[in-house]
Scaffold this motif. Sequence first.
Motif, PDB file in Angstrom:
ATOM      1  N   ASP A 185       0.815  -1.219   0.000  1.00  0.00           N
ATOM      2  CA  ASP A 185       0.000   0.000   0.000  1.00  0.00           C
ATOM      3  C   ASP A 185       0.851   1.274   0.000  1.00  0.00           C
ATOM      4  O   ASP A 185       0.324   2.391  -0.061  1.00  0.00           O
ATOM      5  CB  ASP A 185      -0.963   0.010   1.181  1.00  0.00           C
ATOM      6  N   GLY A 186       2.198   1.126   0.116  1.00  0.00           N
ATOM      7  CA  GLY A 186       3.098   2.272   0.052  1.00  0.00           C
ATOM      8  C   GLY A 186       3.164   3.100   1.296  1.00  0.00           C
ATOM      9  O   GLY A 186       3.788   4.163   1.309  1.00  0.00           O
ATOM     10  N   ASN A 187       2.552   2.625   2.399  1.00  0.00           N
ATOM     11  CA  ASN A 187       2.508   3.422   3.623  1.00  0.00           C
ATOM     12  C   ASN A 187       3.551   3.000   4.663  1.00  0.00           C
ATOM     13  O   ASN A 187       3.710   3.696   5.666  1.00  0.00           O
ATOM     14  CB  ASN A 187       1.121   3.344   4.250  1.00  0.00           C
ATOM     15  N   PHE A 188       4.223   1.882   4.450  1.00  0.00           N
ATOM     16  CA  PHE A 188       5.144   1.359   5.461  1.00  0.00           C
ATOM     17  C   PHE A 188       6.438   0.890   4.798  1.00  0.00           C
ATOM     18  O   PHE A 188       6.470   0.560   3.608  1.00  0.00           O
ATOM     19  CB  PHE A 188       4.509   0.178   6.211  1.00  0.00           C
ATOM     20  N   LEU A 189       7.497   0.836   5.623  1.00  0.00           N
ATOM     21  CA  LEU A 189       8.718   0.116   5.256  1.00  0.00           C
ATOM     22  C   LEU A 189       8.603  -1.269   5.877  1.00  0.00           C
ATOM     23  O   LEU A 189       8.386  -1.394   7.094  1.00  0.00           O
ATOM     24  CB  LEU A 189       9.962   0.841   5.777  1.00  0.00           C
ATOM     25  N   GLU A 190       8.789  -2.290   5.054  1.00  0.00           N
ATOM     26  CA  GLU A 190       8.560  -3.659   5.512  1.00  0.00           C
ATOM     27  C   GLU A 190       9.851  -4.462   5.403  1.00  0.00           C
ATOM     28  O   GLU A 190      10.590  -4.369   4.414  1.00  0.00           O
ATOM     29  CB  GLU A 190       7.474  -4.316   4.660  1.00  0.00           C
ATOM     30  N   VAL A 191      10.154  -5.262   6.467  1.00  0.00           N
ATOM     31  CA  VAL A 191      11.324  -6.126   6.454  1.00  0.00           C
ATOM     32  C   VAL A 191      11.059  -7.279   5.495  1.00  0.00           C
ATOM     33  O   VAL A 191      10.114  -8.046   5.675  1.00  0.00           O
ATOM     34  CB  VAL A 191      11.632  -6.666   7.869  1.00  0.00           C
ATOM     35  N   ARG A 192      11.882  -7.449   4.436  1.00  0.00           N
ATOM     36  CA  ARG A 192      11.706  -8.508   3.460  1.00  0.00           C
ATOM     37  C   ARG A 192      12.678  -9.669   3.673  1.00  0.00           C
ATOM     38  O   ARG A 192      12.372 -10.806   3.313  1.00  0.00           O
ATOM     39  CB  ARG A 192      11.904  -7.937   2.041  1.00  0.00           C
ATOM     40  N   ASP A 193      13.840  -9.361   4.214  1.00  0.00           N
ATOM     41  CA  ASP A 193      14.834 -10.429   4.441  1.00  0.00           C
ATOM     42  C   ASP A 193      15.733 -10.008   5.600  1.00  0.00           C
ATOM     43  O   ASP A 193      16.069  -8.820   5.734  1.00  0.00           O
ATOM     44  CB  ASP A 193      15.658 -10.657   3.174  1.00  0.00           C
ATOM     45  N   PHE A 194      16.114 -10.973   6.405  1.00  0.00           N
ATOM     46  CA  PHE A 194      16.943 -10.670   7.572  1.00  0.00           C
ATOM     47  C   PHE A 194      17.900 -11.828   7.835  1.00  0.00           C
ATOM     48  O   PHE A 194      17.497 -12.916   8.217  1.00  0.00           O
ATOM     49  CB  PHE A 194      16.064 -10.415   8.794  1.00  0.00           C
ATOM     50  N   ASN A 195      19.198 -11.585   7.619  1.00  0.00           N
ATOM     51  CA  ASN A 195      20.242 -12.567   7.908  1.00  0.00           C
ATOM     52  C   ASN A 195      21.142 -11.946   8.967  1.00  0.00           C
ATOM     53  O   ASN A 195      21.938 -11.059   8.675  1.00  0.00           O
ATOM     54  CB  ASN A 195      21.050 -12.886   6.647  1.00  0.00           C
ATOM     55  N   GLU A 196      21.010 -12.407  10.204  1.00  0.00           N
ATOM     56  CA  GLU A 196      21.749 -11.772  11.299  1.00  0.00           C
ATOM     57  C   GLU A 196      22.981 -12.558  11.718  1.00  0.00           C
ATOM     58  O   GLU A 196      23.503 -12.376  12.828  1.00  0.00           O
ATOM     59  CB  GLU A 196      20.838 -11.551  12.504  1.00  0.00           C
ATOM     60  N   SER A 197      23.497 -13.400  10.868  1.00  0.00           N
ATOM     61  CA  SER A 197      24.718 -14.141  11.197  1.00  0.00           C
ATOM     62  C   SER A 197      25.945 -13.281  10.905  1.00  0.00           C
ATOM     63  O   SER A 197      25.927 -12.437  10.016  1.00  0.00           O
ATOM     64  CB  SER A 197      24.778 -15.439  10.385  1.00  0.00           C
ATOM     65  N   HIS A 198      27.000 -13.503  11.678  1.00  0.00           N
ATOM     66  CA  HIS A 198      28.259 -12.776  11.524  1.00  0.00           C
ATOM     67  C   HIS A 198      29.408 -13.774  11.430  1.00  0.00           C
ATOM     68  O   HIS A 198      29.306 -14.904  11.914  1.00  0.00           O
ATOM     69  CB  HIS A 198      28.499 -11.844  12.713  1.00  0.00           C
ATOM     70  N   ASN A 199      30.519 -13.349  10.833  1.00  0.00           N
ATOM     71  CA  ASN A 199      31.705 -14.203  10.741  1.00  0.00           C
ATOM     72  C   ASN A 199      32.868 -13.639  11.558  1.00  0.00           C
ATOM     73  O   ASN A 199      34.034 -13.880  11.260  1.00  0.00           O
ATOM     74  CB  ASN A 199      32.127 -14.379   9.278  1.00  0.00           C
ATOM     75  N   HIS A 200      32.546 -12.853  12.583  1.00  0.00           N
ATOM     76  CA  HIS A 200      33.584 -12.219  13.407  1.00  0.00           C
ATOM     77  C   HIS A 200      33.078 -12.133  14.843  1.00  0.00           C
ATOM     78  O   HIS A 200      31.879 -12.300  15.123  1.00  0.00           O
ATOM     79  CB  HIS A 200      33.912 -10.820  12.876  1.00  0.00           C
ATOM     80  N   GLU A 201      34.006 -11.869  15.740  1.00  0.00           N
ATOM     81  CA  GLU A 201      33.667 -11.794  17.165  1.00  0.00           C
ATOM     82  C   GLU A 201      32.841 -10.544  17.449  1.00  0.00           C
ATOM     83  O   GLU A 201      33.074  -9.476  16.873  1.00  0.00           O
ATOM     84  CB  GLU A 201      34.951 -11.767  17.995  1.00  0.00           C
ATOM     85  N   ILE A 202      31.864 -10.665  18.331  1.00  0.00           N
ATOM     86  CA  ILE A 202      31.007  -9.543  18.732  1.00  0.00           C
ATOM     87  C   ILE A 202      31.034  -9.431  20.248  1.00  0.00           C
ATOM     88  O   ILE A 202      30.614 -10.350  20.954  1.00  0.00           O
ATOM     89  CB  ILE A 202      29.553  -9.749  18.256  1.00  0.00           C
ATOM     90  N   THR A 203      31.565  -8.315  20.753  1.00  0.00           N
ATOM     91  CA  THR A 203      31.592  -8.060  22.196  1.00  0.00           C
ATOM     92  C   THR A 203      31.320  -6.582  22.449  1.00  0.00           C
ATOM     93  O   THR A 203      31.437  -5.743  21.540  1.00  0.00           O
ATOM     94  CB  THR A 203      32.964  -8.414  22.819  1.00  0.00           C
ATOM     95  N   ARG A 204      30.976  -6.274  23.672  1.00  0.00           N
ATOM     96  CA  ARG A 204      30.703  -4.890  24.048  1.00  0.00           C
ATOM     97  C   ARG A 204      31.950  -4.018  23.858  1.00  0.00           C
ATOM     98  O   ARG A 204      31.868  -2.895  23.358  1.00  0.00           O
ATOM     99  CB  ARG A 204      30.242  -4.832  25.505  1.00  0.00           C
ATOM    100  N   GLU A 205      33.125  -4.530  24.275  1.00  0.00           N
ATOM    101  CA  GLU A 205      34.339  -3.729  24.202  1.00  0.00           C
ATOM    102  C   GLU A 205      34.738  -3.427  22.768  1.00  0.00           C
ATOM    103  O   GLU A 205      35.157  -2.313  22.451  1.00  0.00           O
ATOM    104  CB  GLU A 205      35.490  -4.443  24.934  1.00  0.00           C
TER     105      GLU A 205
END
Length: 576
Positions: free
Chosen positions: A130-150
Amino acid sequence: MAGIGQLDDGEDEGEDDSLMEVADEGTRVVTNSTDFRVGQTFETNDDLSKKISEYERAHFVQLWKRDTKTVEAAQKMLSRTLSSRIKYYVLTYACIHGGRKFKARGEGKRSTQTFQKECPFELKLRASVDGNFLEVRDFNESHNHEITRELFKQLPTQRKLSAQEQASARHLLSLKANKKMVQDNLSADTGKVVLLKDLSNIMRRDTSDTRNNLNQTVKLLTEKFGASVELLLGENNVLFGVYFQDVQMKNILNSYPEVVCVDATYKLLELRFPVYIMLIEDGNGQSEIVAVFLLQEETEESISSVIDMFIRQNPASSKVRIIITDKDMTERDVLARKFPSAQLLICLFHTLRTFRREVTLEKMGITPGQRNLYLDLMQQMAYAASEEKYLEVYERFKDSAVPLVRQYFDTQWHSIRSQWVVGLKHSYGSFLNSTNNRVECINSKLKSVIDRYSSLEDFVEKFFLILRVMRSERDHRAIQSSQKVPVIFHTADPAVVKYMKLLTPYAFKYFSQQLALKGKVSLKTTDLSLEANDTNQIYEVTCSSGVTLNVSVNDCQCSSWTSMKASLPTYLSSER
């Protein structure tokens, strides 16, 4: 835009239907409110941006917009209407470590680094049917590196300070606060990782529209600080020098024109102009700047031009009796011509430094032992209290020095000894000034506040800041001297009290020192035919150094008297 072709309504709707089926089959169960899911919609781009920020903070991931197509661009190819609030028709986010396959453009000769690690993370959004929203079509949340707060906190975007935080840091640094303490304070207040190089970049970044703008600088000097300004311009209006002097500088020179110190300091200006300071000593012994000039080239022509400006601006310059400089021959030759009635003296510190720089093993072909001997004798001559003492040491120097060293000394120094030997310099009335330490002290104050290689505008602002502080301290001391009197004022001899009332505390200090010596000298009358109270009576006085001086009530040969140019006021002389 990658993967985005020309669209029409039919193609768009068909593609939407197939993607919706995938979305229905691939819907994830969301366990974290910050996560995204396929089919999730956002009414505005601001809502999406807020969600992205929450996701980044919750998962310690930095995202960037890899591909975009705006609503305005897509609307030209579509018949249906898109909401302007969603801003994008197609939008793809990628991890800072991925998004595109990295391809090096260099030849590997330079050492460079990149965040690109080909991370597969991807978040794709597209305008809803309907052109009124932005819609999530694809989501790949995998990573190939370390993720930490620091690791996340160390990323440049997370370290970036807001405009307000940068302004706070810039203010502290402009006050010369310790950079490490500023860093620790900002880190504690913001929770961000702040590096020393970040603070350096903040100070280096010039937020003004202009830098080293001559018109702006002249306007600043004349309108804000009330200074007289003269420019030294060459062909095609190329700037060679700037001379400036405010009203207080002119007034103080008019009151104390006798002794002027001149010296230059370097590396203050981005334009690489040396900054020349001219100052005097006032009645309280305080150093007072009386003129400033900036020169592109330290040539005879340039120096001569700015000295002409100084003389033209200051009628009191005709009363200058002593000028103290270093041994720069160009500068001294100009000053000698422009002030024919003044005596040029050479700073003692610069004299000794020049000795060490010129009398070397390589230049003179001498041994280390010879060099030490010659430098010691030359230093003794520099500190000689009289012509006799100088000549005594000079004879020893001539007997021991090799021809090359003796030729250098005789050519460069012996003939002008009255300009650099301490005892001889004092005879001209230098107010006991043997060095240019007063100017060096001012230069150190300038460098403690003015950054290296500053713009003209920044230099002027901070120069007058220092001047305001100096004048505030000067005024306080002057007021204190009029409000307070030494304790001995109430117990001293009435004659001494008269001097105390007449002299400034600074001048009275020298008077009292001499007065304290009256009981430590032996006197011998040289002309017994004169009455004891005759002011023309000459006495022989043996000093603590063993030198015998001829003195009278109104005159003395000692360096303190000749250097301070003491003279007894007529009304006090008659009372004596």
